[in-house]
Design an enzyme around this catalytic site. Structure first.
Site, PDB file in Angstrom:
ATOM      1  N   LYS A  47       0.877  -1.185   0.000  1.00 30.35           N
ATOM      2  CA  LYS A  47       0.000   0.000   0.000  1.00 30.35           C
ATOM      3  C   LYS A  47       0.909   1.227   0.000  1.00 30.35           C
ATOM      4  O   LYS A  47       1.360   1.687   1.042  1.00 30.35           O
ATOM      5  CB  LYS A  47      -0.878  -0.026   1.259  1.00 30.35           C
ATOM      6  CG  LYS A  47      -2.229   0.650   1.134  1.00 30.35           C
ATOM      7  CD  LYS A  47      -2.180   2.091   0.652  1.00 30.35           C
ATOM      8  CE  LYS A  47      -2.153   3.115   1.745  1.00 30.35           C
ATOM      9  NZ  LYS A  47      -2.017   4.501   1.250  1.00 30.35           N
ATOM     10  N   GLU A  87       7.868   1.814  12.099  1.00 28.04           N
ATOM     11  CA  GLU A  87       8.968   2.791  11.946  1.00 28.04           C
ATOM     12  C   GLU A  87       8.313   4.160  11.910  1.00 28.04           C
ATOM     13  O   GLU A  87       7.683   4.524  10.919  1.00 28.04           O
ATOM     14  CB  GLU A  87       9.749   2.529  10.659  1.00 28.04           C
ATOM     15  CG  GLU A  87      10.467   1.201  10.610  1.00 28.04           C
ATOM     16  CD  GLU A  87      11.639   1.106  11.571  1.00 28.04           C
ATOM     17  OE1 GLU A  87      12.010   2.122  12.182  1.00 28.04           O
ATOM     18  OE2 GLU A  87      12.160  -0.003  11.718  1.00 28.04           O
ATOM     19  N   CYS A 135      12.875  10.936   8.410  1.00 26.28           N
ATOM     20  CA  CYS A 135      12.554  10.649   9.813  1.00 26.28           C
ATOM     21  C   CYS A 135      13.764  10.738  10.730  1.00 26.28           C
ATOM     22  O   CYS A 135      13.663  11.149  11.865  1.00 26.28           O
ATOM     23  CB  CYS A 135      11.912   9.283   9.917  1.00 26.28           C
ATOM     24  SG  CYS A 135      12.929   8.006   9.162  1.00 26.28           S
ATOM     25  N   GLU A 180       7.541  16.656  15.911  1.00 31.47           N
ATOM     26  CA  GLU A 180       8.142  16.400  14.604  1.00 31.47           C
ATOM     27  C   GLU A 180       7.549  17.366  13.567  1.00 31.47           C
ATOM     28  O   GLU A 180       6.330  17.439  13.420  1.00 31.47           O
ATOM     29  CB  GLU A 180       7.871  14.960  14.169  1.00 31.47           C
ATOM     30  CG  GLU A 180       8.611  14.615  12.898  1.00 31.47           C
ATOM     31  CD  GLU A 180       8.269  13.244  12.360  1.00 31.47           C
ATOM     32  OE1 GLU A 180       7.079  12.920  12.277  1.00 31.47           O
ATOM     33  OE2 GLU A 180       9.200  12.501  12.014  1.00 31.47           O
TER      34      GLU A 180
END
Ligand code: NAD
Length: 501
Positions: free
Chosen positions: A191, A267, A302, A402
């Protein structure tokens, strides 16, 4: 954009005209949802292509088929040599179509074509080759049990793996999950992010037309988060490998509990620190490297070092160099070789970053950037100048949350203890870096930092044989290396009694 030399852009625009469909059980089928998704070019907001999304019924159908194919053993019973060969063939296809894939990676993401061409796409081929080598090397053990007994363990495929990828490294993330899952004999449902599905679609087309994979081993769903959510609720899915935001990671864990307790590898986000001690060796080189890792791929990485913690004695010197570097960056068309930074991937991300910049202006001292770049041809794109905040308090929102864009927070420290305390002061624990000439301090500090990856004297080192993944709210489990293989297998323990009675 067609004027850019030596890049197969015309080919890409022709390819974009062809219908984009779901790939289920070896067939290309129309999405059955009500809604269409339009994939756009973040450099100028042009529509690149559209697809009809899969709905809940189609998502469940794909999961059922993948499970039927798994249970019938069409892939798990294929010899390991043959399995390895198939993975190597995927690698070959990627290598043979690197330029096409690099264009399709950069167009909807906005990352530099040179980044896609030199790093992202070739690494995908490396990944399939690497995991091809593991098909016959990940095995069980005999356990030291009492006399008269034998206990051995067998590594079995876990079943149907839903592989859900983000938009920042689209084909790389898909490849990392797909290669390891297939190497261990699982069936997969890929996906891709709805924002950046092009390279995954093209890879599926290459696999479908050029390789003889049994039907239903590799499936692809084109859809949004709501339908991906359905996939993680399916009882026909046994494992979710997810890379994306921490919020969605939480949802996946909840959905596992609400359904069949499927396994999950997560993750997630990061807010990684990089500490520059006063004895940083080759300070200019260290600044160059950390700056590049922070701002390459427009800061949408990230594990990038978004918090520079700098010793008071070198703070002003380091900051001055960082500001000069940020101000020299040229934003623009990612296919132009003179450009340093492309647009942010999508409108939502662009707006989110600008909002954080506004928050930051009230929390710290803005010393570089801090605004959207709308110069000339950039007017319609999602371009943001490399932005640096100085004297950032670690409690500030820009230091805690973040942002996932070209926004760097710099903070001054005086003692090693203070640096460690600041490094650990967020809910994340993905990566951390430190620069020092004192080898004992390097190891001591590395031990004290609660992060899944530590970089000493060179921020941002990666290799397929080294584990990747974070601690705390940066996720569960590891990808890459041998470490991801256990998450795509289940370990069966078998007892044999060979005593007298
Ligand atoms: P996202 O979480 O919004 O989406 C990631 C994927 O999940 C997409 O394919 C999306 O369609 C799907 N999704 C959305 N909602 C879902 C749901 N409820 N259930 C299941 N799937 C769902 O993340 P993003 O915006 O695409 O990517 C940015 C995030 O990814 C950042 O937080 C970044 O830190 C993280 N990331 C982490 C790593 C890592 O290795 N730790 C690597 C890259 C990106």
């Amino acid at each position: 954009m067609d004027s850019v030399k030596n890049i197969p852009l015309s080919w890409a625009y022709d390819w974009l005209q062809q219908p984009k469909r779901q790939y289920i059980d070896g067939q290309w089928v129309d999405g059955t949802g009500q809604d269409k998704w339009v994939v756009t070019n973040p450099a100028n907001r042009e529509a690149l292509c559209e697809f009809v999304m899969a709905d809940a019924e189609q998502v469940e159908y794909a999961a059922q088929i993948a499970n039927q194919r798994h249970e019938s053993g069409v892939w798990s019973k294929v010899s390991r040599t043959q399995r390895a060969d198939m993975l190597r063939q995927i690698a070959r296809l990627i290598r043979e179509h690197t330029e096409q894939l690099a264009v399709l990676e950069s167009l909807p993401n906005g990352k530099l074509f040179t980044e896609s061409m030199a790093d992202d796409i070739p690494t995908c081929a490396d990944i399939f080759e690497y995991y091809a080598g593991w098909t016959d090397k990940f095995y069980g053990e005999t356990s030291p049990v009492e006399d008269g007994f034998l206990n051995y363990t067998v590594k079995e495929p876990i079943g149907v793996c839903a592989l859900i990828a983000p938009w920042n490294f689209p084909l790389y993330q898909t490849s990392l999950k797909m290669a390891a899952a297939l190497a261990m004999g699982n069936t997969v449902i890929v996906k891709p992010s709805e924002y950046t599905p092009l390279t995954t679609i093209y890879l599926m087309e290459l696999i479908d037309s050029e390789l003889e994979f049994p039907k239903g081993v590799i499936n692809m769903l084109l859809t949004d988060g709501a339908m991906a959510n359905q996939l993680t609720l399916s009882h026909n899915v046994h494992k979710v490998s997810f890379t994306g935001s921490t919020g969605v990671g939480r949802k996946i864990v909840q959905n596992s509990g609400l359904s069949n307790l499927k396994a999950a590898t997560l993750e997630l986000g990061g807010k990684s620190p990089c500490i520059f001690f006063e004895d940083t060796p080759n300070l200019d080189g260290a600044i160059d490297r950390a700056f590049t890792v922070m701002f390459s791929h427009k800061g949408e990485k990230c594990s990038e070092p978004t918090r520079f913690l700098i010793h008071d004695s070198i703070y002003d010197q380091v900051l001055e160099k960082l500001i000069a570097k940020a101000n020299a960056v040229k934003c623009g068309n990612p296919f132009d070789e003179n450009v340093d930074q492309g647009p942010q991937c999508n409108e939502a991300q662009f707006n989110k970053i600008l909002e954080y910049i506004e928050i930051g202006k009230g929390e710290a001292k803005l010393v570089a950037g801090g605004y959207a770049d709308t110069e000339g041809d950039n007017a319609n794109g999602y371009f943001i100048r490399p932005t640096i905040f100085s004297e950032v308090d670690q409690k500030a929102r820009i230091a805690q949350e973040e942002i996932f864009g070209p926004v760097l927070c710099c903070t001054r420290f005086h003692t090693t203890e203070e640096a460690v305390q600041m490094a650990n002061a967020t809910a994340y624990g993905l990566a951390a870096g430190l620069y020092t000439g004192d080898v004992s301090r390097a190891h001591r500090v590395a031990e004290q930092i609660d992060a899944g990856m530590l970089f000493i004297n060179r921020y941002g080192c990666y290799g397929l044989a080294a584990p990747f993944g974070g601690f705390r709210q940066s996720g569960w489990g590891k990808e890459m290396a041998i470490h991801s293989l256990s998450s795509y297998t289940k370990t069966k323990g078998v007892w044999v009694y060979y005593g007298d009675a």
